[in-house]
Scaffold this active site. Structure first.
Site, short mmCIF file in Angstrom:
data_model
loop_
_atom_site.label_atom_id
_atom_site.label_comp_id
_atom_site.label_asym_id
_atom_site.label_seq_id
_atom_site.Cartn_x
_atom_site.Cartn_y
_atom_site.Cartn_z
N ASP A 172 -4.84 -5.16 2.50
CA ASP A 172 -5.60 -4.95 1.22
C ASP A 172 -6.26 -6.26 0.45
O ASP A 172 -7.17 -6.08 0.06
CB ASP A 172 -4.37 -4.63 0.30
CG ASP A 172 -3.57 -3.39 0.59
OD1 ASP A 172 -4.14 -2.56 1.26
OD2 ASP A 172 -2.48 -3.45 0.58
N HIS A 199 1.24 -0.80 -0.73
CA HIS A 199 0.48 -0.99 0.26
C HIS A 199 0.03 0.53 0.41
O HIS A 199 -0.21 0.98 1.45
CB HIS A 199 1.17 -1.57 1.35
CG HIS A 199 0.19 -1.68 2.69
ND1 HIS A 199 -1.04 -2.24 2.61
CD2 HIS A 199 0.41 -1.28 4.12
CE1 HIS A 199 -1.62 -2.17 4.00
NE2 HIS A 199 -0.49 -1.57 4.70
#
Length: 337
Positions: A172, A199
């Protein structure tokens, strides 16, 4: 903030690190024959901190080891067949787990839960038994739920140390940094972005307000950028049209996080990178695991940094993320009760 310069060095600079000053680390990859495991193993072979690289999978790991083992770096590589899991884990310092099935078009990370939760539980049980003091890096999705599963497995085995279990959410950060660089025309090394939360999807909260480069992105462009970071995995799944998910970028992000960990283990100061760990930041709201900037050290988690000052927009994103994380974490715990 929020990154020390050392935490954003890429693996392309790995050769600059002196192997003599690096702690020589023994590493096992669980799931080394898969789409993430193979390129991850290749990148770990290039890391000067790695002394021994053990590759394990239910199929194919000895072949990957034979191939990667010919690369002219100092580490030794060994492959382990399906019935040699304990041997692969014996005496290692770090275990990295990308094992599990990948996403396909139309699948969410939650759709992976039924299969991957079992895979992760069984592998975590072996790690807790054979190498309970190893640092355990979990890439297997859904990270939001399987990190609590691993933590509960270690707890039940009487060997739980929350400083030594990490959910790898570095992809990310890599995506957010790359996307901002593309929008602003800057070099990614000049646009590091802190990403907090979890996530998957709306649990991913990029803190663009903390980056001078990203502050110029507003309005519709800002909304689109947030969505792209949150759902960048879907972009890859759709583009691969059923042939896989984000494997190469995830392998890069996993190796980058591992390199930061190795440097922290070796005593380097100021190594900070976001990761999904057992965290006190929002525990009072029922969210026991949360990704925020983590300072890495000889014991794994050295310090958990708070989210810091954020905008009203980011506060709204965080509120949604916390609601999702609470459900994800409870789902993981319920699986191992």
């Amino acid at each position: 903030m929020m990154f020390a310069r050392s935490s954003v060095r890429t693996l392309t600079q790995a050769r600059q690190f002196s192997s003599s000053s690096a702690r020589q680390t023994k590493v096992t990859v669980l799931g080394a024959g898969g789409g993430i495991g193979q390129p991850l193993s290749l990148l770990l072979k290039l890391d000067p901190h790695v002394k021994q690289l053990n590759l394990y999978d239910i199929r194919g790991a000895p072949g990957v080891a034979a191939d990667v083992g010919h690369i002219d770096t100092g580490s030794e590589v060994q492959g382990f067949a399906a019935d040699k899991l304990d041997d692969a884990l014996e005496g290692v310092d770090v275990v990295i787990c990308p094992a599990g099935v990948p996403r396909k078009p139309g699948m969410s990370r939650d759709d992976l839960f039924a299969t991957n939760a079992s895979v992760l539980r069984d592998l975590a049980t072996a790690v807790a038994r054979v190498s309970p003091k190893a640092i355990f890096l979990i890439i297997t999705n859904p990270v939001n739920s399987v990190v609590p599963i691993a933590s509960r497995v270690f707890e039940k085995a009487g060997v739980y140390d929350p400083k030594r279990i990490f959910g790898v959410s570095a992809l990310d950060v890599v995506r957010a940094t790359r996307f901002v660089a593309a929008l602003t025309g800057k070099d990614p090394k000049d646009t590091p972005i802190t990403v907090v939360g979890g996530h998957s999807g709306e649990t991913i909260v990029p803190l663009f307000s903390q980056s001078p480069a990203a502050k110029t992105i507003t309005g519709e462009a800002y909304k689109n950028l947030v969505h792209r970071v949150q759902f960048g995995g879907d972009e890859v799944v759709q583009a691969k049209a059923g042939a896989g998910s984000a494997t190469l970028s995830m392998a890069y992000a996993g190796a980058k996080f591992a390199n930061a960990l190795f440097r922290g283990l070796a005593g380097e100061k100021g190594v900070i990178i976001p990761s999904y760990v057992k965290s006190p930041l929002y525990a009072s709201q029922g969210v026991e695991f949360f990704a925020s900037p983590i300072e890495l050290g000889p014991n794994g988690v050295e310090k958990i940094h708070p989210v810091g000052q954020i905008t009203e927009q980011e506060q709204e994103l965080l509120k949604v993320a916390l609601e999702g994380l609470k459900k994800n974490i409870q789902k993981g715990y319920a699986f191992v009760q």
